[in-house]
Design an enzyme around this catalytic site. Structure first.
Site, PDB file in Angstrom:
ATOM      1  N   ASP A 178      37.251 -24.020  46.891  1.00 45.88           N
ATOM      2  CA  ASP A 178      36.999 -22.562  46.899  1.00 45.88           C
ATOM      3  C   ASP A 178      37.694 -22.080  48.077  1.00 45.88           C
ATOM      4  OD1 ASP A 178      35.796 -20.102  46.497  1.00 45.88           O
ATOM      5  OD2 ASP A 178      33.988 -20.623  47.382  1.00 45.88           O
TER       6      ASP A 178
ATOM      7  N   ASP B  51      -1.788  -5.171  17.330  1.00 46.94           N
ATOM      8  CA  ASP B  51      -1.403  -6.150  17.855  1.00 46.94           C
ATOM      9  C   ASP B  51      -1.524  -6.043  19.646  1.00 46.94           C
ATOM     10  OD1 ASP B  51       0.600  -3.957  17.957  1.00 46.94           O
ATOM     11  OD2 ASP B  51       2.032  -5.484  18.798  1.00 46.94           O
TER      12      ASP B  51
ATOM     13  N   ALA C  63      11.082   2.902  20.606  1.00 45.20           N
ATOM     14  CA  ALA C  63      11.906   3.057  19.447  1.00 45.20           C
ATOM     15  C   ALA C  63      13.479   2.933  19.780  1.00 45.20           C
ATOM     16  CB  ALA C  63      11.690   4.750  18.998  1.00 45.20           C
TER      17      ALA C  63
HETATM   18  C1  SPV Z   1      30.350 -17.639  45.367  1.00 43.73           C
HETATM   19  O1  SPV Z   1      29.408 -18.022  44.690  1.00 43.73           O
HETATM   20  O2  SPV Z   1      31.503 -18.410  45.219  1.00 43.73           O
HETATM   21  C2  SPV Z   1      30.213 -17.105  46.753  1.00 43.73           C
HETATM   22  C3  SPV Z   1      28.580 -17.208  47.107  1.00 43.73           C
HETATM   23  O3  SPV Z   1      30.952 -16.323  47.272  1.00 43.73           O
HETATM   24  S1  SPV Z   1      28.720 -18.493  48.364  1.00 43.73           S
HETATM   25  O4  SPV Z   1      29.102 -19.729  47.683  1.00 43.73           O
HETATM   26  O5  SPV Z   1      27.354 -18.538  48.773  1.00 43.73           O
HETATM   27  O6  SPV Z   1      29.736 -18.303  49.320  1.00 43.73           O
HETATM   28 MG    MG Z   2      32.745 -16.926  46.571  1.00 45.80          MG
END
Ligand code: SPV
Ligand code: MG
Length: 432
Positions: A204, A92, A10
């Site tokens: 990164d 069902d 529900a």
């Molecule tokens: C990301 O996805 O940016 C991470 C995980 O920090 S890793 O790339 O595995 O470091």
């Molecule tokens: Mg990362």
């Protein structure tokens, strides 16, 4: 007066529920076994209305004399206790996974001479359509934020997938498969520093600044309702980190994960091929404490990511750090590893399970991708993050398309692997 037992969730009340309850009251006083929030999370998703709210609604439906919690999908524990004259259910459940539950009821109800009544399932009610309509209405930042904690403490594992823009956010939000009678979907999104940077054509290395990351996060928040975990890299300077926490919490993000590295951050999956410098335990613990103080509510989670196995500092260091970060008040521990065989993760988890003081454990099985969720649950893992898979699968497809156009001097060959124009025009509703 005879008694009739009816089990239900529900969560979104519709005419199907009313039909069942109307039928039930013809047989006697209706007792509703209402699935608890944990049961709904276990077989489906985070309930939109919590148990007490659902109870309030169901109690006020004509014929219902009492509402009791049913804390498993199996009705038998409750009906053995109540011994109702009738158990009523939609028809069902004669096939598929629910059949097992039906067989159990038939077996149990005979013990006291009760009867199973099956009423025709109400056609034309689509829960998934109602669900979609609700998602379109949206969610408040507060509700979205706290939904992660609720999931972590009731569902295993919490399954998170990377999203790096509105479209990938929608893929995480909406993708569902039916497996063994259950609907499987992702529970939330990971805003990966790797994928967010890559999508912007940048490395990164904490180069994409918070303002730019917030743009990505906002794009995703705008079109989704599921909880969001942000990859906060190192969290930066403590003085900056406290502002990040406040900003993310205000937006309705559920958690930030910060890693215990310093200096120029490099992606963990490089391992020791690049310089990876870990922060001191003391300084990183100060960062955790500062983040905790900066947040307004404890619904926002600050999760600490241990890089000892990445940086070559070893298992003992990882264990020592986990204990220290828990002591500093972290809401979760993420242990990272780039070993393919998963052995270090298994070892860490086993040691971690022996801790007296524990917080939810998060893993990112990118390298040890052979490990299944069930195995990770066994190891005590609460959250599994698939950290980069949408962008990694999209990129090769896009490069192939670009190459095909160059090679053929036209797009006909590439179109075979493209979604039809008609489909992309209607993929996002509201375009016509
Ligand atoms: C990301 O996805 O940016 C991470 C995980 O920090 S890793 O790339 O595995 O470091
Ligand atoms: Mg990362």
């Amino acid at each position: 007066m005879k008694t009739v037992y009816v089990a239900m969730s529900a969560d979104i009340i519709h005419q199907g529920h009313l039909n069942v309850l109307n039928e039930a009251r013809k047989f006697g006083d209706v007792i509703v076994g209402l699935h608890t929030d944990d049961v709904i999370r276990g077989y489906w998703r985070n309930p939109i209305m919590k148990y007490e709210e659902r109870k309030e609604v169901v109690s006020n439906i004509k014929g219902v004399v009492s509402v009791i919690p049913q804390d498993s999908l199996d009705q038998v524990p409750n009906i053995r206790e109540i011994k109702p004259d009738y158990v009523l259910h939609g028809d069902d459940w004669k096939e598929g996974v629910q059949k097992v539950l039906r067989d159990k009821v038939i077996e149990a109800i005979g013990e006291w001479g009760g009867k199973l009544v099956e009423v025709p399932y109400t056609q034309g009610v689509s829960i998934s359509k109602l669900d979609e309509e609700l998602a379109q209405i949206g969610i408040t930042p507060q509700m979205r934020m706290k939904s992660l904690k609720e999931l972590i403490y009731s569902k295993k594992p919490v399954r998170i997938l990377e999203a790096h823009n509105g479209l990938t956010g929608l893929i995480v939000e909406k993708t569902k498969v039916e497996k063994e009678g259950r609907i499987k979907e992702f529970d939330g999104m990971w805003i990966s520093s790797l994928c967010d940077s890559t999508a912007k054509g940048k490395p990164d290395i904490e180069l994409v600044d918070l303002t730019s990351r917030l743009n990505t996060i906002n794009d995703i928040l705008e079109v989704t309702t599921k909880p969001i975990i942000v990859d906060g890299d190192t969290g930066g300077q403590i003085e900056h980190f406290v502002y990040t926490v406040k900003t993310l919490e205000r937006l309705g993000v559920s958690a930030i994960i910060i890693e215990d590295k310093t200096g120029l951050k490099k992606n963990s999956l490089f391992g020791t091929a690049v310089v990876q410098t870990q922060d001191t335990i003391e300084h990183f613990s100060d960062k955790i404490r500062a983040g905790r103080e900066a947040r307004v509510t404890s619904d926002f989670m600050i999760i600490s990511r241990i890089e000892s196995l990445i940086a070559g500092a070893g298992m003992e260091d990882a264990i020592e750090r986990a204990k220290a970060y828990i002591e500093a008040g972290t809401d979760g521990i993420m242990i990272h590893s780039k070993e393919k065989n998963g052995e270090e993760i298994i070892k860490f988890c086993r040691r971690y399970n022996g801790f007296e003081n524990k917080v939810p454990l998060v893993v990112v099985p990118t390298s040890y991708n052979f490990m299944k969720e069930d195995e990770l649950i066994e190891l005590g893992v609460s959250v599994v993050i698939y950290a980069n898979h949408l962008i990694r699968s999209a990129y090769p497809a896009m490069v192939n398309t670009a190459k095909s156009i160059l090679e053929n001097g036209r797009s006909k060959e590439a179109s075979i692997n493209c979604m039809p124009i008609k489909e992309i025009l209607t993929l996002i509703p509201g375009g016509m």
